[in-house]
Design a protein around this motif. Structure first.
Motif, short mmCIF file in Angstrom:
data_model
loop_
_atom_site.label_atom_id
_atom_site.label_comp_id
_atom_site.label_asym_id
_atom_site.label_seq_id
_atom_site.Cartn_x
_atom_site.Cartn_y
_atom_site.Cartn_z
N LYS A 235 0.86 -1.17 0.00
CA LYS A 235 0.00 0.00 0.00
C LYS A 235 0.91 1.23 0.00
N TYR A 236 0.47 2.32 -0.64
CA TYR A 236 1.26 3.55 -0.69
C TYR A 236 0.59 4.66 0.12
N THR A 237 1.42 5.51 0.70
CA THR A 237 0.90 6.70 1.36
C THR A 237 0.52 7.73 0.31
N LYS A 238 -0.21 8.77 0.70
CA LYS A 238 -0.61 9.81 -0.25
C LYS A 238 0.61 10.48 -0.88
N SER A 239 1.63 10.74 -0.04
CA SER A 239 2.84 11.39 -0.58
C SER A 239 3.57 10.48 -1.56
N GLN A 240 3.58 9.17 -1.28
CA GLN A 240 4.23 8.22 -2.19
C GLN A 240 3.47 8.14 -3.51
N PRO B 23 7.37 3.03 4.90
CA PRO B 23 7.50 4.50 5.02
C PRO B 23 8.55 5.10 4.10
N GLY B 24 9.57 4.30 3.76
CA GLY B 24 10.59 4.80 2.85
C GLY B 24 11.66 5.64 3.52
N LYS B 25 11.51 5.89 4.80
CA LYS B 25 12.48 6.69 5.56
C LYS B 25 12.81 5.98 6.86
N GLY B 26 14.00 6.26 7.37
CA GLY B 26 14.41 5.65 8.62
C GLY B 26 15.23 4.39 8.41
N ASN C 37 11.72 -2.99 7.65
CA ASN C 37 11.36 -4.32 7.16
C ASN C 37 10.91 -5.25 8.28
N LYS C 38 11.39 -5.02 9.48
CA LYS C 38 10.94 -5.81 10.62
C LYS C 38 9.50 -5.46 10.98
N GLU C 39 9.17 -4.18 10.92
CA GLU C 39 7.84 -3.73 11.32
C GLU C 39 6.82 -3.83 10.19
N ASN C 40 7.30 -3.85 8.94
CA ASN C 40 6.39 -3.87 7.79
C ASN C 40 6.83 -4.89 6.74
N PRO C 41 6.84 -6.16 7.11
CA PRO C 41 7.27 -7.18 6.14
C PRO C 41 6.20 -7.43 5.07
N ILE C 42 6.62 -8.07 4.01
CA ILE C 42 5.67 -8.53 2.99
C ILE C 42 5.02 -9.80 3.52
N TYR C 43 3.75 -9.72 3.84
CA TYR C 43 3.03 -10.89 4.34
C TYR C 43 2.48 -11.76 3.21
#
Length: 389
Positions: A116-121, A140-143, A149-155
């Motif tokens: 999923k993409y954010t509005k800014s993305q 998020p693309g930042k940080g 990748n730990k918090e937002n893996p591809i499920y």
């Protein structure tokens, strides 16, 4: 020309039965691409456990996509075959016909597998919000990249669709139900830079199941918006695929049956299924007696060829009970008579060593390819044996 030597239980089905008989057939009318076409149901059926299909064959609209999205050939086989097995909880093979998925094409499935993409993305990519249909979490693309990748893996790794057709009184067939398989990642792989090293992030099984259920709810909503899927029963199953290095497949962890016209998922049925490699420390720890039986078989094989040590098995457990065992024996033969003798010996061992309630398949191969196949179905008195020359 390849010859078949058949030992044990002779297959009467050869020649007359293995190919569909177009003399014994049933013609029906099928709705296809908004028009009615004549389809054929071959009368011959291999087993009561298998679904009949209709001809002409209609390939999946997402044909071939599963090969690129799943980690191993073992996962591919179990995902596809296991999904048909679970379909029987909702769609009886006596009443339904099988057809590969016709509702979800490659483009749609690929778009659903995106993040999923954010509005800014979306703005940065110049994408329309209507195209923001990814079912995997936002990156998020930042940080810190490891933290992201730990918090937002591809499920979600893949979506597989199977269609089940039902015959009506006017000698026609129509869509009677749909089964959707959601393949989920037990390990998330990512790179910190293009063409760089690949890193791994294991995903907790319980967390994966929770996310899989959320994805399933969204998939159901989208399916119900399709005209042909508004009022048909739907089954959704969750499959946890193994890591890329695994030599055994993953397994289904849960499924749910949704009644026609329902937009909500009610109860999930949890599954206790698992594959184990024989021999292995994990199998030895959990199923010592079964591993001992396999080890005895393996040692008997090695007494035939003393310098050989290459027998491995893949055991399938359901509710902690061994259901089936697939054994691979790669070996070098020095003549056809040697292959025949060895195969007869192994077929005898299958009957002697393994309990009748277990389905056993033994594949004997060499550098030249398949040499023999031994199949002993559960409670079968004699094995079926093919020797290839």
């Amino acid at each position: 020309m390849k010859k078949h030597f058949i030992l044990g239980m002779i297959l009467i089905l050869l020649l007359a039965g293995c190919a569909p008989s177009f003399e014994d057939k049933q013609e029906v009318v099928q709705d296809s691409k908004d028009k009615k076409e004549t389809a054929i149901i071959p009368k011959y059926k291999i087993s009561d456990e298998y679904y009949q299909t209709i001809l002409p064959f209609e390939p999946s609209k997402a044909r071939g996509l599963v090969v690129s999205n799943l980690n191993t050939r073992y996962d591919i086989e179990e995902f596809e075959n296991g999904l048909m097995r679970l379909a029987q909880t909702q769609f009886d093979p006596e009443d339904y016909l099988f057809q590969e998925g016709q509702m979800l094409d490659s483009a749609k499935i690929s778009s659903w597998l995106n993040r999923k993409y954010t509005k800014s993305q979306l703005k940065e990519k110049g994408m329309d919000a209507s195209k923001n249909v990814g079912l995997n979490p936002v990156d998020p693309g930042k940080g810190d990249i490891d933290k992201r990748n730990k918090e937002n893996p591809i499920y979600l790794a893949h979506i597989l669709e199977h269609n089940y057709l039902v015959k009506t009184k006017d000698n026609s067939v129509s869509l009677g139900g749909v089964v959707i398989g959601l393949a989920l990642n037990s390990v998330h792989y990512y790179q910190k830079e293009a063409y760089g090293a690949t890193y791994e992030q294991k995903i907790d099984s319980e967390k994966l199941k929770q996310e899989g259920e959320k994805i399933a709810a969204e998939v159901l909503k989208r399916l119900r918006k399709m005209d042909k899927l508004k009022n048909v029963p739907i089954t959704i199953a969750l499959f946890e695929q193994n890591e890329k290095s695994s030599v055994v497949p993953g397994n289904f962890i849960a499924y749910t049956n949704i009644d026609k016209n329902s937009d909500n998922i009610g109860k999930w049925t949890n599954l206790d299924e698992k594959y184990f490699l024989f021999p292995s420390a994990s199998a030895e720890k959990k199923y010592r007696d079964d591993v001992k039986t396999f080890t005895n078989f393996k040692e008997d094989v090695e007494t035939y060829f003393p310098n050989f040590n290459g027998v491995i098995g893949r055991a399938f457990y359901m509710d902690d009970q061994l259901q089936s065992l697939n054994i691979d024996i790669p070996i070098q033969f020095y003549g056809n008579s040697e292959a025949i003798g060895f195969t007869q010996y192994v077929a005898g061992l299958v009957m002697e060593r393994f309990p009748k309630y277990i389905a056993v398949q033994v594949s004997i191969t060499s550098v030249n390819g398949p040499e023999a196949l031994i199949v002993r179905e559960a409670n079968q008195d004699e094995p079926t044996v093919h020797i290839y020359e």
